[in-house]
Design a protein around this motif. Structure first.
Motif, PDB file in Angstrom:
ATOM      1  N   LEU A 130       0.832  -1.195   0.000  1.00  0.00           N
ATOM      2  CA  LEU A 130       0.000   0.000   0.000  1.00  0.00           C
ATOM      3  C   LEU A 130       0.870   1.250   0.000  1.00  0.00           C
ATOM      4  N   THR A 132       0.313   5.475   0.905  1.00  0.00           N
ATOM      5  CA  THR A 132      -0.559   6.494   1.481  1.00  0.00           C
ATOM      6  C   THR A 132       0.056   7.862   1.225  1.00  0.00           C
ATOM      7  N   VAL A 138      -5.284   6.338  -0.188  1.00  0.00           N
ATOM      8  CA  VAL A 138      -4.540   5.091   0.008  1.00  0.00           C
ATOM      9  C   VAL A 138      -4.758   4.216  -1.223  1.00  0.00           C
ATOM     10  N   SER A 139      -3.688   3.763  -1.831  1.00  0.00           N
ATOM     11  CA  SER A 139      -3.789   2.804  -2.936  1.00  0.00           C
ATOM     12  C   SER A 139      -3.231   1.465  -2.477  1.00  0.00           C
ATOM     13  N   VAL A 140      -3.896   0.383  -2.874  1.00  0.00           N
ATOM     14  CA  VAL A 140      -3.480  -0.972  -2.508  1.00  0.00           C
ATOM     15  C   VAL A 140      -3.190  -1.735  -3.799  1.00  0.00           C
ATOM     16  N   TRP A 155      -8.583   1.573  -4.212  1.00  0.00           N
ATOM     17  CA  TRP A 155      -8.218   2.986  -4.117  1.00  0.00           C
ATOM     18  C   TRP A 155      -9.159   3.641  -3.112  1.00  0.00           C
TER      19      TRP A 155
END
Length: 285
Positions: A130, A132, A138-140, A155
């Motif tokens: 992830l 941040t 936050v993108s995973v 997202w």
């Protein structure tokens, strides 16, 4: 006791991370330990602690670094910069293999990797990671570095009232994978309420919220027990049982608690403020 020291002249070290040991491999005598560090000039340097030398210097960023970590197998270095760019580089070749601009325009505050099985989320990948950024996003990602694969899994964007000043004056946006609850991440940051949010990557929704006395400035989740360590701006450190329970608050810092990190065993906790570093022993862990 100071064991070894590395100095880079005229540059500020902004972030660093230890190289993880491969799973199931015990340390050998003379084994090389490595630290990767990110600097204000956009460079990444890898240092060998056992040989007390710099082994590699890379320049994947045009702006100062703000976050750095190794992939779970130690084969890749993920770095994030003040301009929101995330780079994935190989410490073996010194080459940058991915540049991700999804968070561009907002400083990266957290990068974290975790092991996963591909069937967890219906994608073939070796690990989750992830990113941040300061703008509460936050993108995973699901990645398989050997196959040169990097796929966006989720997202998240958390709402907040309009800040009175710039982002630098706001509490940081922080997120972490939950060690004791797979498929869940925890988020704290400036928002509509002072709280920690537990978000399910499977259900795509917030599962629960834990109220906080103030906006958090530091976050760490214990790998050994369902506890969170949370730092605040009023010199307060909180140990919070999860999913519920009475929190324990500790004073003693001289300023904002801007860093906290559990040891891999979960028995010790490292915290830092402006001019003090504390090591806590968790007797009940």
């Amino acid at each position: 006791e100071l064991v070894v020291q590395f100095q880079v002249l005229n540059q500020s070290c902004q972030c660093l991370a230890w190289k993880p040991r491969p799973v199931g491999v015990w340390p050998c005598p003379g084994e090389s330990q490595h630290v990767v560090a990110g600097y204000s000039d956009g460079t990444v340097r890898v240092f060998s602690v056992s040989r007390t030398e710099m082994e590699l210097k890379m320049h994947p960023h045009a702006a100062a670094l703000t976050a750095i970590t190794y992939s779970t197998d130690g084969e890749m270095i993920l770095s994030g910069s003040k301009d929101g760019v995330v780079a994935v580089s190989s410490p073996r070749t010194g080459m940058t293999i991915h540049v991700l601009a999804d968070h561009k325009g907002s400083p990266i505050t957290v990068l974290q990797c975790t092991r996963k099985q591909f069937h967890d989320f219906g994608v073939e990948a070796g690990e989750l990671w992830l990113a941040t950024s300061s703008d509460r996003r936050v993108s995973v990602w699901a990645s398989d570095w050997l196959r040169d694969k990097c796929e966006l899994l989720d997202w998240l964007s958390f709402p907040a009232p309009a800040g009175p000043e710039g982002l630098d004056s706001l509490p940081p946006s922080l997120a972490a994978f939950c060690p004791w609850e797979h498929g869940v991440l925890v988020y704290v940051g400036f928002g509509l309420q002072k709280e920690a949010l537990f978000y399910s990557l499977r259900k795509k929704q917030v599962l629960r919220k834990i109220s906080l006395p103030a906006f958090a400035t530091a976050l760490s989740l214990s790998p050994a027990a369902p506890f969170m360590a949370i730092g605040f701006g009023d010199r307060l450190l909180r140990l919070q049982p999860c999913p519920a329970g009475a929190p324990q608050d500790y004073a003693g810092h001289d300023d904002t608690v801007h860093f906290c990190r559990f040891a891999p065993s979960g028995r010790r906790l490292l915290t830092a403020s402006h001019s003090a570093v504390f090591v806590w022993e968790l007797t009940g862990a």
